[in-house]
Design an enzyme around this catalytic site. Structure first.
Site, PDB file in Angstrom:
ATOM      1  N   ARG A  67      66.885   2.703  12.895  1.00  0.00           N
ATOM      2  CA  ARG A  67      67.082   3.862  11.658  1.00  0.00           C
ATOM      3  C   ARG A  67      66.990   5.096  12.113  1.00  0.00           C
ATOM      4  NH1 ARG A  67      65.790  -1.103   9.071  1.00  0.00           N
ATOM      5  NH2 ARG A  67      63.522  -0.933   9.514  1.00  0.00           N
ATOM      6  N   GLU A 104      52.374  -8.313  14.281  1.00  0.00           N
ATOM      7  CA  GLU A 104      50.815  -9.133  13.326  1.00  0.00           C
ATOM      8  C   GLU A 104      51.173 -10.017  13.998  1.00  0.00           C
ATOM      9  OE1 GLU A 104      52.426  -8.595   9.366  1.00  0.00           O
ATOM     10  OE2 GLU A 104      51.087  -9.894   8.423  1.00  0.00           O
TER      11      GLU A 104
HETATM   12  P1  AMP Z   1      55.620   0.419  12.196  1.00  0.00           P
HETATM   13  O1  AMP Z   1      55.824   0.226  13.951  1.00  0.00           O
HETATM   14  O2  AMP Z   1      54.846  -0.632  11.867  1.00  0.00           O
HETATM   15  O3  AMP Z   1      55.374   1.762  12.027  1.00  0.00           O
HETATM   16  O4  AMP Z   1      56.605  -0.034  11.753  1.00  0.00           O
HETATM   17  C1  AMP Z   1      57.624   1.258  11.413  1.00  0.00           C
HETATM   18  C2  AMP Z   1      59.530   0.605  11.569  1.00  0.00           C
HETATM   19  O5  AMP Z   1      59.336  -1.197  10.885  1.00  0.00           O
HETATM   20  C3  AMP Z   1      60.319   0.743  10.996  1.00  0.00           C
HETATM   21  O6  AMP Z   1      61.385   1.606  12.399  1.00  0.00           O
HETATM   22  C4  AMP Z   1      60.698   1.006   9.827  1.00  0.00           C
HETATM   23  O7  AMP Z   1      62.084   1.058   9.987  1.00  0.00           O
HETATM   24  C5  AMP Z   1      60.389  -0.443   9.647  1.00  0.00           C
HETATM   25  N1  AMP Z   1      60.158  -0.660   8.560  1.00  0.00           N
HETATM   26  C6  AMP Z   1      58.323  -0.836   8.324  1.00  0.00           C
HETATM   27  N2  AMP Z   1      58.204  -1.478   6.779  1.00  0.00           N
HETATM   28  C7  AMP Z   1      58.586  -1.049   6.383  1.00  0.00           C
HETATM   29  C8  AMP Z   1      59.672  -1.303   4.908  1.00  0.00           C
HETATM   30  N3  AMP Z   1      58.471  -1.478   4.106  1.00  0.00           N
HETATM   31  N4  AMP Z   1      60.853  -1.150   4.926  1.00  0.00           N
HETATM   32  C9  AMP Z   1      61.676   0.183   5.361  1.00  0.00           C
HETATM   33  N5  AMP Z   1      61.313   0.012   6.763  1.00  0.00           N
HETATM   34  C10 AMP Z   1      60.267  -0.406   7.346  1.00  0.00           C
END
Ligand code: AMP
Length: 180
Positions: A67, A104
């Site tokens: 995205r 996780e």
């Molecule tokens: P992180 O590495 O945990 O910061 O996760 C980021 C990635 O996971 C991004 O590419 C987001 O598009 C996706 N992501 C994580 N949580 C969500 C959420 N609650 N809603 C939409 N996309 C999420």
């Protein structure tokens, strides 16, 4: 301008749809397809993402799969910069560097083309959302291994309760349109 920016933020926030329990129970999924399909939302988000980094001589916007690609090229064009994708393993066809990061449960990795960024390049990392910060932190390592300088991070949404910003380069600026 502050008031105008607040009402733009409110509009963007209202135009993003939240889907409960997707893709699994307990996750409030932020769905930006409703923002993309709204022509005013698309224009305002493009404007707000570019605003903090205008006239900063950015060389590359690095977008995170998948995205981060949706607004990433648009942001690059608005900053007069190039666009570089960071992708999941096995998707990039030429020589790559890879970084593993913790999830996780288990681990994942991201890749970048070795010749994507020149030494000393000024880089912005963009994604639609920052949650734990794991993906953006792994992208940071890839860019630094190639000799790039992280000027800043750019997100549409920051889930601040997950403290993702603590994982990022402390010398770079972190810009999120909506902080929850
Ligand atoms: P992180 O590495 O945990 O910061 O996760 C980021 C990635 O996971 C991004 O590419 C987001 O598009 C996706 N992501 C994580 N949580 C969500 C959420 N609650 N809603 C939409 N996309 C999420």
């Amino acid at each position: 301008m502050k008031k105008v920016h607040q009402s733009i933020k409110d509009y963007i926030s209202e135009t993003i749809r939240t889907i409960p329990d997707f893709p699994k129970e307990g996750i409030q999924f932020k769905d930006i397809t409703t923002l993309l399909q709204d022509k005013r939302g698309l224009e305002l988000t493009s404007y707000m993402l570019a605003q903090p980094y205008r006239n900063k001589s950015i060389d590359f916007v690095v977008g995170l799969e998948s995205r981060g690609f949706l607004f990433g090229t648009n942001l690059a064009q608005n900053l007069n910069a190039g666009f570089v994708p960071v992708r999941k393993p096995g998707k990039l066809p030429a020589d790559t560097l890879s970084e593993v990061y913790a999830l996780e449960y288990g681990e994942d990795s991201v890749e970048i083309h070795k010749d994507a960024i020149f030494k000393g390049a000024k880089v912005i990392i963009h994604d639609d959302l920052i949650a734990t910060g794991g993906t953006a932190a792994a992208a940071t390592k890839l860019i630094k291994r190639l000799g790039g300088e992280i000027v800043g991070y750019s997100f549409i949404i920051e889930l601040s309760f997950l403290k993702g910003r603590d994982q990022l380069d402390p010398s770079a600026s972190i810009e999120s349109i909506i902080v929850e």
